[in-house]
Design a protein around this motif. Structure first.
Motif, short mmCIF file in Angstrom:
data_model
loop_
_atom_site.label_atom_id
_atom_site.label_comp_id
_atom_site.label_asym_id
_atom_site.label_seq_id
_atom_site.Cartn_x
_atom_site.Cartn_y
_atom_site.Cartn_z
N LYS A 103 59.38 79.41 26.03
CA LYS A 103 58.15 79.66 25.28
C LYS A 103 58.19 81.01 24.56
O LYS A 103 57.81 81.11 23.40
N GLY A 104 58.69 82.04 25.25
CA GLY A 104 58.79 83.37 24.64
C GLY A 104 59.73 83.38 23.44
O GLY A 104 59.43 84.00 22.42
N LEU A 105 60.85 82.70 23.55
CA LEU A 105 61.81 82.60 22.46
C LEU A 105 61.18 81.90 21.26
O LEU A 105 61.29 82.36 20.12
N LEU A 106 60.50 80.79 21.50
CA LEU A 106 59.86 80.03 20.42
C LEU A 106 58.76 80.84 19.74
O LEU A 106 58.64 80.85 18.52
N LEU A 107 57.96 81.53 20.54
CA LEU A 107 56.88 82.34 19.99
C LEU A 107 57.42 83.48 19.14
O LEU A 107 56.93 83.74 18.03
N ASN A 108 58.46 84.13 19.62
CA ASN A 108 59.08 85.23 18.88
C ASN A 108 59.69 84.72 17.57
O ASN A 108 59.51 85.33 16.51
N THR A 149 63.92 76.70 11.80
CA THR A 149 62.92 77.75 11.69
C THR A 149 61.62 77.16 12.22
O THR A 149 61.12 76.18 11.69
N VAL A 150 61.14 77.73 13.31
CA VAL A 150 59.98 77.19 14.02
C VAL A 150 58.70 77.43 13.23
O VAL A 150 58.43 78.55 12.78
N LYS A 151 57.91 76.38 13.07
CA LYS A 151 56.61 76.50 12.42
C LYS A 151 55.48 76.35 13.43
O LYS A 151 54.44 76.99 13.30
N ASP A 152 55.66 75.52 14.44
CA ASP A 152 54.66 75.31 15.48
C ASP A 152 55.32 74.66 16.68
O ASP A 152 56.39 74.05 16.56
N LYS A 182 55.35 69.80 24.52
CA LYS A 182 56.23 68.64 24.38
C LYS A 182 57.10 68.65 23.13
O LYS A 182 58.18 68.05 23.12
N TYR A 183 56.63 69.29 22.06
CA TYR A 183 57.33 69.19 20.77
C TYR A 183 57.48 70.54 20.08
O TYR A 183 56.69 71.45 20.30
N THR A 201 60.29 67.13 13.67
CA THR A 201 59.67 67.32 14.97
C THR A 201 60.71 66.99 16.03
O THR A 201 61.33 65.94 15.99
N PHE A 202 60.89 67.92 16.97
CA PHE A 202 61.89 67.76 18.03
C PHE A 202 61.20 67.71 19.39
O PHE A 202 60.29 68.50 19.66
N LYS A 203 61.64 66.78 20.24
CA LYS A 203 61.14 66.72 21.61
C LYS A 203 61.78 67.84 22.41
O LYS A 203 63.02 67.98 22.43
N ARG A 204 60.98 68.63 23.07
CA ARG A 204 61.52 69.73 23.86
C ARG A 204 62.39 69.23 25.01
O ARG A 204 63.37 69.87 25.36
#
Length: 72
Positions: free
Chosen positions: A2-7, A32-35, A39-40, A53-56
């Motif tokens: 979660k921290g990696l994705l948020l950053n 490049t993460v947008k949201d 789950k995704y 959209t990628f499934k985590r």
């Protein structure tokens, strides 16, 4: 994760991801993460050159890409 994705989302950092689709095909993706949620992940896939959209649960590995701030 979660921290990696948020950053990555907040700073526009590209991520390198090893992803297995529902058919079992494994690919390396640069995104490049947008949201994201529990789950995704929604982001720009530099491999397919479109938003995806990628499934985590299908992510085998994820981390910062060596080349940062890839344009979407």
């Amino acid at each position: 994760m979660k921290g990696l994705l948020l950053n990555a989302k907040n700073h526009g950092f590209a991520l390198k991801m090893i992803y297995m689709n529902d058919q079992g095909v494994i690919t390396e993706r640069f995104i490049t993460v947008k949201d994201f949620n529990d789950k995704y992940i929604r982001g720009y896939c530099h491999f397919r050159k479109t938003f995806r959209t990628f499934k985590r649960s299908n992510i085998l590995s994820i981390g910062l890409a060596k080349k940062q701030r890839m344009g979407a």
